[in-house]
Design a protein around this motif. Structure first.
Motif, mmCIF file in Angstrom:
data_model
loop_
_atom_site.group_PDB
_atom_site.id
_atom_site.type_symbol
_atom_site.label_atom_id
_atom_site.label_comp_id
_atom_site.label_asym_id
_atom_site.label_seq_id
_atom_site.Cartn_x
_atom_site.Cartn_y
_atom_site.Cartn_z
ATOM 1 N N SER A 1 -17.539 7.600 -32.134
ATOM 2 C CA SER A 1 -16.326 6.824 -31.918
ATOM 3 C C SER A 1 -15.949 6.699 -30.459
ATOM 4 O O SER A 1 -15.200 5.798 -30.071
ATOM 5 N N GLY A 2 -16.411 7.609 -29.638
ATOM 6 C CA GLY A 2 -16.071 7.568 -28.229
ATOM 7 C C GLY A 2 -16.589 8.796 -27.524
ATOM 8 O O GLY A 2 -17.097 9.735 -28.149
ATOM 9 N N VAL A 3 -16.463 8.790 -26.172
ATOM 10 C CA VAL A 3 -17.021 9.872 -25.379
ATOM 11 C C VAL A 3 -16.062 10.240 -24.253
ATOM 12 O O VAL A 3 -15.413 9.367 -23.668
ATOM 13 N N LEU A 4 -15.956 11.519 -23.975
ATOM 14 C CA LEU A 4 -15.238 12.014 -22.802
ATOM 15 C C LEU A 4 -16.261 12.532 -21.814
ATOM 16 O O LEU A 4 -17.182 13.265 -22.194
ATOM 17 N N LEU B 1 -13.468 8.077 -22.071
ATOM 18 C CA LEU B 1 -12.447 8.785 -21.305
ATOM 19 C C LEU B 1 -13.134 9.309 -20.053
ATOM 20 O O LEU B 1 -13.943 10.237 -20.113
ATOM 21 N N ALA B 2 -12.853 8.669 -18.914
ATOM 22 C CA ALA B 2 -13.497 9.022 -17.646
ATOM 23 C C ALA B 2 -12.605 9.993 -16.882
ATOM 24 O O ALA B 2 -11.497 9.631 -16.470
ATOM 25 N N CYS B 3 -13.094 11.206 -16.686
ATOM 26 C CA CYS B 3 -12.300 12.255 -16.043
ATOM 27 C C CYS B 3 -12.789 12.504 -14.621
ATOM 28 O O CYS B 3 -13.995 12.567 -14.374
ATOM 29 N N GLY B 4 -11.861 12.668 -13.699
ATOM 30 C CA GLY B 4 -12.233 12.957 -12.320
ATOM 31 C C GLY B 4 -11.007 13.108 -11.449
ATOM 32 O O GLY B 4 -9.872 12.932 -11.889
ATOM 33 N N PRO C 1 -9.000 6.070 -17.728
ATOM 34 C CA PRO C 1 -9.086 7.135 -16.723
ATOM 35 C C PRO C 1 -8.197 8.332 -17.055
ATOM 36 O O PRO C 1 -7.081 8.178 -17.566
ATOM 37 N N LEU C 2 -8.714 9.521 -16.763
ATOM 38 C CA LEU C 2 -7.934 10.754 -16.851
ATOM 39 C C LEU C 2 -8.122 11.496 -15.526
ATOM 40 O O LEU C 2 -9.214 11.997 -15.240
ATOM 41 N N ARG C 3 -7.072 11.540 -14.726
ATOM 42 C CA ARG C 3 -7.185 12.133 -13.398
ATOM 43 C C ARG C 3 -6.652 13.563 -13.403
ATOM 44 O O ARG C 3 -5.479 13.802 -13.695
ATOM 45 N N PHE C 4 -7.541 14.507 -13.086
ATOM 46 C CA PHE C 4 -7.143 15.908 -12.957
ATOM 47 C C PHE C 4 -8.257 16.686 -12.275
ATOM 48 O O PHE C 4 -9.397 16.230 -12.177
ATOM 49 N N PHE D 1 -7.332 8.975 -27.716
ATOM 50 C CA PHE D 1 -8.146 8.986 -28.931
ATOM 51 C C PHE D 1 -9.010 10.235 -28.888
ATOM 52 O O PHE D 1 -9.143 10.888 -27.848
ATOM 53 N N ILE D 2 -9.599 10.583 -30.024
ATOM 54 C CA ILE D 2 -10.410 11.797 -30.111
ATOM 55 C C ILE D 2 -11.889 11.416 -30.084
ATOM 56 O O ILE D 2 -12.406 10.811 -31.034
ATOM 57 N N PRO D 3 -12.595 11.746 -29.004
ATOM 58 C CA PRO D 3 -14.035 11.457 -28.943
ATOM 59 C C PRO D 3 -14.813 12.344 -29.922
ATOM 60 O O PRO D 3 -14.325 13.386 -30.364
ATOM 61 N N THR D 4 -16.018 11.923 -30.213
ATOM 62 C CA THR D 4 -16.924 12.775 -30.983
ATOM 63 C C THR D 4 -18.034 13.330 -30.093
ATOM 64 O O THR D 4 -18.778 14.209 -30.511
#
Length: 246
Positions: free
Chosen positions: A2-5, A29-32, A50-53, A70-73
């Motif tokens: 369903s999605g990826v982090l 969900l792109a984290c950086g 984007p998820l900035r942290f 959303f909740i990735p798998t």
């Protein structure tokens, strides 16, 4: 899926993975930490969020990852850093910095995402083929990636009953901003595009341990299977700095 982090999505392999998964039609969900690059990724595809942290900051990591859209798998823990110790002169602060991002950063992220993990999910953690063979100057980096490898194997045992799959990724040399800083020869280096392709194919197949490029990583693994005395002699001959005569 369903999605990826993806952590470490603002550079190198992580950035390429974010773009490639988005092209496949997945939500990403792109984290950086780099806000400018995160904004660029959002312009590439509306599927990228984007998820900035800073994942070395436990409280910040927990706060940001506690409210996902959303909740990735699929969870790819890719962020990492590299510094070298020269001439065997220990630098404890350097060691701490490398461990902080490569080991504790992974632990912070896992603690933050574990409430979401369910049967059928896959967590992929990026280690390094450097963990398979002791090399000069790699006291900090190699140790951190060896810790990652052990962590993955232990999690695989602990999560098996929960149906959560774990993959450890062992890249060789990949052309990224991180390896651009290296001043030594890097044999059989591959592009980030090739690395992304290898990771996406391997994870789609559900492999537990993913090594690439194949020929280079097999060579390192074979050397790593030799007795330590033989490893020392071979690495000393081909990789270690030569002794200077007084």
């Amino acid at each position: 899926m369903s999605g990826v982090l993806i952590t470490g999505a603002t550079s190198g392999i992580g950035k390429q993975l974010a773009q490639d998964y988005a092209r496949q039609g997945l939500q990403v969900l792109a984290c950086g930490r780099n806000e400018a690059v995160l904004n660029e990724l959002c312009e590439v595809s509306t599927s990228i969020i984007p998820l900035r942290f800073d994942l070395t900051d436990f409280e910040q990591t927990l706060a940001v990852l506690s409210e996902l859209p959303f909740i990735p798998t699929l969870w790819i823990l890719n962020a990492g850093g590299c510094e070298y110790i020269d001439d065997g002169v220990m630098d404890a602060q350097l060691m701490a910095r490398v461990m902080q991002i490569n080991v504790l950063g992974v632990a912070n992220t896992i603690e933050a995402i574990q409430p979401y993990l369910k049967s059928g999910h896959r967590v992929a953690i990026v280690g390094s083929i450097a963990s398979e063979l002791a090399l000069p100057r790699a006291e900090a980096y190699g140790s951190s990636k060896a810790a990652v490898g052990y962590l993955v194997r232990a999690l695989r045992l602990s999560w098996a009953s929960k149906g959560i799959d774990v993959t450890c990724v062992f890249p060789g040399f990949v052309a990224t901003p991180l390896t651009e800083k290296n001043t030594f020869e890097m044999p059989m280096m591959i592009s980030v595009e090739s690395a992304s392709q290898a990771i996406r194919c391997g994870l789609a197949k559900g492999v537990a341990n993913l090594y690439f490029p194949a020929r280079f990583t097999w060579m390192i693994r074979l050397l790593g299977m030799l007795p330590y005395r033989w490893q020392y002699q071979l690495v000393s001959r081909f990789f270690a700095p030569k002794r200077t005569r007084q």
